[in-house]
Design a protein around this motif. Structure first.
Motif, PDB file in Angstrom:
ATOM      1  N   TYR A  74      87.414 -15.519  80.408  1.00 53.75           N
ATOM      2  CA  TYR A  74      88.348 -14.700  79.640  1.00 53.75           C
ATOM      3  C   TYR A  74      88.594 -13.399  80.375  1.00 53.75           C
ATOM      4  O   TYR A  74      87.702 -12.874  81.046  1.00 53.75           O
ATOM      5  N   ILE A  75      89.796 -12.886  80.244  1.00 54.32           N
ATOM      6  CA  ILE A  75      90.136 -11.581  80.796  1.00 54.32           C
ATOM      7  C   ILE A  75      90.011 -10.578  79.669  1.00 54.32           C
ATOM      8  O   ILE A  75      90.770 -10.631  78.697  1.00 54.32           O
ATOM      9  N   PHE A  76      89.045  -9.706  79.775  1.00 56.73           N
ATOM     10  CA  PHE A  76      88.830  -8.699  78.736  1.00 56.73           C
ATOM     11  C   PHE A  76      89.765  -7.526  78.972  1.00 56.73           C
ATOM     12  O   PHE A  76      90.047  -7.160  80.110  1.00 56.73           O
ATOM     13  N   GLY A  80      96.284  -9.272  74.231  1.00 54.41           N
ATOM     14  CA  GLY A  80      96.253 -10.631  73.719  1.00 54.41           C
ATOM     15  C   GLY A  80      95.187 -11.407  74.455  1.00 54.41           C
ATOM     16  O   GLY A  80      94.447 -10.880  75.270  1.00 54.41           O
ATOM     17  N   GLU A  81      95.087 -12.677  74.191  1.00 56.11           N
ATOM     18  CA  GLU A  81      94.067 -13.518  74.806  1.00 56.11           C
ATOM     19  C   GLU A  81      94.576 -14.080  76.123  1.00 56.11           C
ATOM     20  O   GLU A  81      95.681 -14.601  76.203  1.00 56.11           O
ATOM     21  N   ALA A  82      93.756 -13.966  77.179  1.00 62.45           N
ATOM     22  CA  ALA A  82      94.129 -14.503  78.486  1.00 62.45           C
ATOM     23  C   ALA A  82      92.903 -15.107  79.156  1.00 62.45           C
ATOM     24  O   ALA A  82      91.782 -14.657  78.943  1.00 62.45           O
ATOM     25  N   SER A 108      98.092 -16.982  79.522  1.00 58.15           N
ATOM     26  CA  SER A 108      98.214 -16.057  78.401  1.00 58.15           C
ATOM     27  C   SER A 108      98.510 -16.833  77.131  1.00 58.15           C
ATOM     28  O   SER A 108      99.308 -17.779  77.142  1.00 58.15           O
ATOM     29  N   ALA A 109      97.862 -16.426  76.056  1.00 60.70           N
ATOM     30  CA  ALA A 109      98.070 -17.088  74.769  1.00 60.70           C
ATOM     31  C   ALA A 109      99.507 -16.867  74.300  1.00 60.70           C
ATOM     32  O   ALA A 109     100.006 -15.745  74.307  1.00 60.70           O
TER      33      ALA A 109
END
Length: 128
Positions: A74-76, A80-82, A108-109
């Motif tokens: 995960y990219i913090f 958004g979530e990536a 990317s979400a």
């Protein structure tokens, strides 16, 4: 730990789908959005249209990808979530010898799925 396992699951599912469908450009096109960015062998293409134009112009008729490793995380701090996905493997085009490759994706979400926001592709060719 659960986040790491989930990121790995996303990366593995994505890479399996991507490489199994790579020759079907209409399916691959659905993975990109208008703001997607691809750097392919040092050339950069921005937008789904320009990326698909580049992929359709590749000079081979058939390609087979064999994934050796797929690492994801995960990219913090991303808006958004990536998920970052790095793939190493070999690809064979037409009658050419297999070549190693490295491909990195940022997924990317988007709604209930993921889209490729960023991608980098390089053949693993060593030049003296």
């Amino acid at each position: 730990m659960a986040n790491t396992e989930r990121a790995n699951e996303i990366g593995l599912q994505f890479s399996k789908f991507y490489y199994e469908n790579f020759q079907n450009k209409s399916v691959i096109a659905t993975l990109y959005v208008d703001s997607s960015c691809l750097t392919f062998e040092g050339q950069t293409f921005v937008s789904r249209e320009k990326i698909m134009q580049k992929l359709k112009e590749l000079p081979f008729k058939t390609v087979t990808h064999v994934v050796s490793t797929c690492d994801s995380q995960y990219i913090f701090g991303a808006d958004g979530e990536a998920v970052l996905v790095t793939v190493n493997g070999q690809m064979k085009t037409d009658d050419d010898a297999p070549h190693g490759f490295n491909q990195t994706f940022v997924l990317s979400a988007v709604e209930s799925s993921y889209a490729i926001s960023n991608e980098i592709f390089r053949l693993s060719l060593h030049q003296a």
